[in-house]
Design an enzyme around this catalytic site. Structure first.
Site, PDB file in Angstrom:
ATOM      1  N   THR A 206       0.815  -1.210   0.000  1.00 26.25           N
ATOM      2  CA  THR A 206       0.000   0.000   0.000  1.00 26.25           C
ATOM      3  C   THR A 206       0.854   1.268   0.000  1.00 26.25           C
ATOM      4  O   THR A 206       2.004   1.244   0.465  1.00 26.25           O
ATOM      5  CB  THR A 206      -0.897  -0.001   1.262  1.00 26.25           C
ATOM      6  OG1 THR A 206      -1.414   1.296   1.495  1.00 26.25           O
ATOM      7  CG2 THR A 206      -0.110  -0.384   2.520  1.00 26.25           C
TER       8      THR A 206
ATOM      9  N   TYR B 182      -1.754  -0.533  11.040  1.00 28.77           N
ATOM     10  CA  TYR B 182      -1.889  -1.201   9.732  1.00 28.77           C
ATOM     11  C   TYR B 182      -0.699  -0.895   8.825  1.00 28.77           C
ATOM     12  O   TYR B 182      -0.023  -1.807   8.323  1.00 28.77           O
ATOM     13  CB  TYR B 182      -3.197  -0.759   9.044  1.00 28.77           C
ATOM     14  CG  TYR B 182      -3.231  -1.074   7.560  1.00 28.77           C
ATOM     15  CD1 TYR B 182      -3.228  -2.384   7.105  1.00 28.77           C
ATOM     16  CD2 TYR B 182      -3.246  -0.050   6.596  1.00 28.77           C
ATOM     17  CE1 TYR B 182      -3.242  -2.686   5.740  1.00 28.77           C
ATOM     18  CE2 TYR B 182      -3.251  -0.333   5.237  1.00 28.77           C
ATOM     19  CZ  TYR B 182      -3.251  -1.656   4.815  1.00 28.77           C
ATOM     20  OH  TYR B 182      -3.250  -1.941   3.475  1.00 28.77           O
TER      21      TYR B 182
ATOM     22  N   PRO C 241      -7.818   8.729  15.089  1.00 29.05           N
ATOM     23  CA  PRO C 241      -6.542   9.095  15.732  1.00 29.05           C
ATOM     24  C   PRO C 241      -5.375   8.929  14.751  1.00 29.05           C
ATOM     25  O   PRO C 241      -5.293   7.910  14.056  1.00 29.05           O
ATOM     26  CB  PRO C 241      -6.401   8.084  16.882  1.00 29.05           C
ATOM     27  CG  PRO C 241      -7.740   7.461  17.049  1.00 29.05           C
ATOM     28  CD  PRO C 241      -8.477   7.587  15.750  1.00 29.05           C
TER      29      PRO C 241
ATOM     30  N   HIS D  59      -4.828  10.377  12.001  1.00 29.24           N
ATOM     31  CA  HIS D  59      -5.340  10.321  10.623  1.00 29.24           C
ATOM     32  C   HIS D  59      -4.356  10.953   9.624  1.00 29.24           C
ATOM     33  O   HIS D  59      -4.061  12.146   9.709  1.00 29.24           O
ATOM     34  CB  HIS D  59      -6.669  11.076  10.579  1.00 29.24           C
ATOM     35  CG  HIS D  59      -7.512  10.761   9.410  1.00 29.24           C
ATOM     36  ND1 HIS D  59      -8.803  11.206   9.297  1.00 29.24           N
ATOM     37  CD2 HIS D  59      -7.276  10.037   8.287  1.00 29.24           C
ATOM     38  CE1 HIS D  59      -9.320  10.790   8.163  1.00 29.24           C
ATOM     39  NE2 HIS D  59      -8.400  10.084   7.523  1.00 29.24           N
TER      40      HIS D  59
HETATM   41  P1  NAD Z   1      -9.495  -7.503   2.453  1.00 33.12           P
HETATM   42  O1  NAD Z   1      -9.451  -7.230   3.920  1.00 33.12           O
HETATM   43  O2  NAD Z   1     -10.746  -7.236   1.701  1.00 33.12           O
HETATM   44  O3  NAD Z   1      -9.120  -9.042   2.182  1.00 33.12           O
HETATM   45  C1  NAD Z   1      -8.099  -9.703   2.851  1.00 33.12           C
HETATM   46  C2  NAD Z   1      -8.285 -11.199   2.611  1.00 33.12           C
HETATM   47  O4  NAD Z   1      -7.193 -11.885   3.264  1.00 33.12           O
HETATM   48  C3  NAD Z   1      -9.575 -11.764   3.204  1.00 33.12           C
HETATM   49  O5  NAD Z   1     -10.195 -12.622   2.268  1.00 33.12           O
HETATM   50  C4  NAD Z   1      -9.111 -12.537   4.425  1.00 33.12           C
HETATM   51  O6  NAD Z   1      -9.930 -13.649   4.731  1.00 33.12           O
HETATM   52  C5  NAD Z   1      -7.718 -12.986   3.997  1.00 33.12           C
HETATM   53  N1  NAD Z   1      -6.835 -13.220   5.129  1.00 33.12           N
HETATM   54  C6  NAD Z   1      -6.606 -12.402   6.188  1.00 33.12           C
HETATM   55  N2  NAD Z   1      -5.732 -12.967   7.033  1.00 33.12           N
HETATM   56  C7  NAD Z   1      -5.364 -14.148   6.481  1.00 33.12           C
HETATM   57  C8  NAD Z   1      -4.475 -15.185   6.880  1.00 33.12           C
HETATM   58  N3  NAD Z   1      -3.788 -15.084   8.011  1.00 33.12           N
HETATM   59  N4  NAD Z   1      -4.345 -16.265   6.078  1.00 33.12           N
HETATM   60  C9  NAD Z   1      -5.056 -16.364   4.932  1.00 33.12           C
HETATM   61  N5  NAD Z   1      -5.926 -15.423   4.512  1.00 33.12           N
HETATM   62  C10 NAD Z   1      -6.059 -14.330   5.276  1.00 33.12           C
HETATM   63  O7  NAD Z   1      -8.276  -6.696   1.865  1.00 33.12           O
HETATM   64  P2  NAD Z   1      -8.112  -5.990   0.438  1.00 33.12           P
HETATM   65  O8  NAD Z   1      -8.661  -4.622   0.522  1.00 33.12           O
HETATM   66  O9  NAD Z   1      -8.605  -6.910  -0.615  1.00 33.12           O
HETATM   67  O10 NAD Z   1      -6.527  -5.853   0.364  1.00 33.12           O
HETATM   68  C11 NAD Z   1      -5.738  -6.904  -0.181  1.00 33.12           C
HETATM   69  C12 NAD Z   1      -4.279  -6.508  -0.098  1.00 33.12           C
HETATM   70  O11 NAD Z   1      -4.064  -5.299  -0.819  1.00 33.12           O
HETATM   71  C13 NAD Z   1      -3.797  -6.251   1.323  1.00 33.12           C
HETATM   72  O12 NAD Z   1      -2.504  -6.785   1.461  1.00 33.12           O
HETATM   73  C14 NAD Z   1      -3.773  -4.725   1.437  1.00 33.12           C
HETATM   74  O13 NAD Z   1      -2.780  -4.305   2.355  1.00 33.12           O
HETATM   75  C15 NAD Z   1      -3.428  -4.343   0.015  1.00 33.12           C
HETATM   76  N6  NAD Z   1      -3.918  -3.021  -0.409  1.00 33.12           N
HETATM   77  C16 NAD Z   1      -5.234  -2.689  -0.229  1.00 33.12           C
HETATM   78  C17 NAD Z   1      -5.701  -1.453  -0.678  1.00 33.12           C
HETATM   79  C18 NAD Z   1      -7.159  -1.073  -0.552  1.00 33.12           C
HETATM   80  O14 NAD Z   1      -7.520   0.067  -0.875  1.00 33.12           O
HETATM   81  N7  NAD Z   1      -8.047  -1.959  -0.119  1.00 33.12           N
HETATM   82  C19 NAD Z   1      -4.823  -0.562  -1.286  1.00 33.12           C
HETATM   83  C20 NAD Z   1      -3.478  -0.929  -1.446  1.00 33.12           C
HETATM   84  C21 NAD Z   1      -3.058  -2.173  -1.007  1.00 33.12           C
HETATM   85  P1  TYD Z   2     -10.747   3.948   4.272  1.00 37.49           P
HETATM   86  O1  TYD Z   2     -11.701   3.531   3.210  1.00 37.49           O
HETATM   87  O2  TYD Z   2     -10.869   3.339   5.628  1.00 37.49           O
HETATM   88  O3  TYD Z   2      -9.283   3.755   3.672  1.00 37.49           O
HETATM   89  P2  TYD Z   2      -7.846   4.230   4.270  1.00 37.49           P
HETATM   90  O4  TYD Z   2      -7.994   4.575   5.700  1.00 37.49           O
HETATM   91  O5  TYD Z   2      -7.028   2.999   4.049  1.00 37.49           O
HETATM   92  O6  TYD Z   2      -7.423   5.392   3.422  1.00 37.49           O
HETATM   93  O7  TYD Z   2     -10.856   5.521   4.452  1.00 37.49           O
HETATM   94  C1  TYD Z   2     -10.650   6.393   3.366  1.00 37.49           C
HETATM   95  C2  TYD Z   2     -10.700   7.808   3.911  1.00 37.49           C
HETATM   96  O8  TYD Z   2     -12.036   8.078   4.367  1.00 37.49           O
HETATM   97  C3  TYD Z   2      -9.799   8.014   5.117  1.00 37.49           C
HETATM   98  O9  TYD Z   2      -9.251   9.325   5.063  1.00 37.49           O
HETATM   99  C4  TYD Z   2     -10.744   7.897   6.304  1.00 37.49           C
HETATM  100  C5  TYD Z   2     -12.048   8.423   5.749  1.00 37.49           C
HETATM  101  N1  TYD Z   2     -13.272   7.825   6.343  1.00 37.49           N
HETATM  102  C6  TYD Z   2     -14.285   8.653   6.827  1.00 37.49           C
HETATM  103  O10 TYD Z   2     -14.199   9.896   6.774  1.00 37.49           O
HETATM  104  N2  TYD Z   2     -15.407   8.055   7.348  1.00 37.49           N
HETATM  105  C7  TYD Z   2     -15.529   6.715   7.439  1.00 37.49           C
HETATM  106  O11 TYD Z   2     -16.568   6.229   7.959  1.00 37.49           O
HETATM  107  C8  TYD Z   2     -14.488   5.870   6.934  1.00 37.49           C
HETATM  108  C9  TYD Z   2     -14.578   4.368   6.997  1.00 37.49           C
HETATM  109  C10 TYD Z   2     -13.377   6.478   6.376  1.00 37.49           C
END
Ligand code: NAD
Ligand code: TYD
Length: 367
Positions: A148, A174, A307, A309
């Site tokens: 990320t 995180y 917190p 943020h």
């Molecule tokens: P998510 O929380 O939707 O999915 C995570 C998945 O991993 C789930 O299916 C969960 O069951 C599985 N999982 C968790 N712990 C596990 C374990 N110990 N063993 C096996 N499976 C396990 O997350 P996401 O949003 O799909 O993110 C996927 C990856 O991409 C993560 O590594 C996250 O850091 C990265 N990422 C996410 C974003 C975003 O905006 N969501 C952006 C950049 C990078």
């Molecule tokens: P989020 O989707 O949790 O992603 P990240 O914290 O990984 O960026 O949040 C996106 C932005 O939106 C972040 O600045 C926090 C804000 N946010 C709110 O203002 N209200 C909410 O209820 C949530 C979940 C996020």
């Protein structure tokens, strides 16, 4: 040796399989669905199904012999080693993680276990498997670590966007746990030569995102007539990337990335949170107006800030464009419109995930 037998052995040697971890989550499931739409290379999908893992995301793959779902934990080194060996895995795409910043603030334990220790166990299993390969198979092996932009910390309003050489300054449990895993991945390349690739991506949105994250939460709450919670002043800035663009970037990195390199992936879509929420409200006003005719933006409520943020994330995605020729397809406008349309058409999916434990989380977080 008979020519037929030699051919058979060659075919077996060239057999290729991908191990995807976390492939029942938001990005992982989108990646697997897109992968199998475009390729006939089989996928072993390892996911322990935390609250964020959802097999409904993969329902369209039922009966597809190219997809094997394994319910298991990346912390289980024996299981991972057996999967790598038995399926002759040629690449790992590592999504599995605890991924929600607010949950990491309430309880960081699982983040340390999965994101740091789990990634370490996976790296150990990958290293042993890679060492057991020879020649071409060894040279072609890849470990793609999906990370990320949050590892870089927070930017000021006028700072240049994150490049791949930006110093790491993670601020939440995180992002600190993801930064730790990035460092381990880097070390396994530097020390052991494991052919790793790392991507650092901005905020994703799109189908199958768990409605604890901003965009699906706002859509779900809007339609349910609930408050739309904006943390602090809502002027925090994120870069937004459609999840299918992320999946296409990962395919490109896997195919063409240089081992040991990291690639920033972004959508060139920096927006303050309040603007994102107003955009969603406007799209919902058009597609599914409130019965009383009022705009959905009337449901916006400013709530206590998160917190620590982070104020602003911005990705400089020029390296992946220059070196691998990748750019996102979706604009912010097209991506938001098709995402709102998807959630409106998949209310049954939303209902299925907003069960009891989801409601517990919402009442704890927004009490
Ligand atoms: P998510 O929380 O939707 O999915 C995570 C998945 O991993 C789930 O299916 C969960 O069951 C599985 N999982 C968790 N712990 C596990 C374990 N110990 N063993 C096996 N499976 C396990 O997350 P996401 O949003 O799909 O993110 C996927 C990856 O991409 C993560 O590594 C996250 O850091 C990265 N990422 C996410 C974003 C975003 O905006 N969501 C952006 C950049 C990078
Ligand atoms: P989020 O989707 O949790 O992603 P990240 O914290 O990984 O960026 O949040 C996106 C932005 O939106 C972040 O600045 C926090 C804000 N946010 C709110 O203002 N209200 C909410 O209820 C949530 C979940 C996020």
């Amino acid at each position: 040796m008979l020519p037929g037998l030699a051919l058979l052995l060659l075919a077996a040697r060239l057999l290729m399989t991908l191990l995807v971890t976390g492939g029942a989550g938001f990005i992982g499931s989108n990646f697997v669905l897109d992968w199998l739409r475009e390729s006939d290379e089989p996928v072993i999908n390892l996911d322990c199904l935390t609250y964020a893992g959802n097999l409904h995301n993969l329902a369209s793959l039922e009966g597809d012999p190219h997809h094997t779902f394994v319910r298991g934990n990346i912390l289980d080194g024996d299981l991972v080693s057996a999967l790598l060996r038995d399926h002759r895995v040629r690449a790992i795409v590592h999504f599995a993680a605890e991924s929600h910043v607010d949950r990491s603030i309430h309880g960081p334990d699982d983040f340390i276990q999965t994101n740091i220790v789990g990634s370490f166990r996976l790296l150990e299993a990958a290293r042993a498997h890679w060492m057991s390969l020879d020649g071409e198979a060894k040279a072609a092996f890849r470990f793609l670590h999906v990370s990320t932009d949050e590892v870089y910390g927070s930017l000021g309003a006028h700072d240049a966007a994150f490049t791949e050489t930006h110093p790491y300054q993670p601020n939440s449990p995180y992002s600190a746990s993801k930064a730790a895993s990035d460092h381990l991945v880097r070390a396994y390349h530097h020390t052991y030569g494991l052919p790793v690739l790392t991507s650092n991506c901005s905020n994703n949105y799109g189908p199958y995102q768990f409605p604890e994250k901003l965009i699906p939460l706002v859509i779900h709450h809007a339609l349910a007539g609930k408050p739309l919670p904006i943390y602090g002043d809502g002027q925090q800035v994120r870069d937004w990337l459609h999840v299918r663009d992320h999946a296409s970037a990962l395919r490109r990195i896997l195919a063409q990335g240089t081992p040991g390199e990291t690639y920033n992936v972004g959508g060139w879509n920096e927006r303050p949170n309040l603007e994102v929420v107003h955009t969603l409200c406007r799209l919902l006003d058009e597609a599914s107006p409130r019965p009383d005719g009022k705009p959905y933006s009337s449901q916006i409520e400013f709530v206590r800030d998160r917190p620590g943020h982070d104020r602003r994330y911005a990705i400089d995605a020029r390296k992946i464009e220059r070196e691998l020729g990748w750019r996102p397809d979706e604009t912010f406008e097209s991506g938001m419109a098709n995402t709102v349309a998807w959630y409106l058409a998949h209310q049954d999916w939303v209902r299925a995930v907003t069960d009891g434990s989801y409601r517990d989380w919402i009442s704890r977080q927004y009490q």
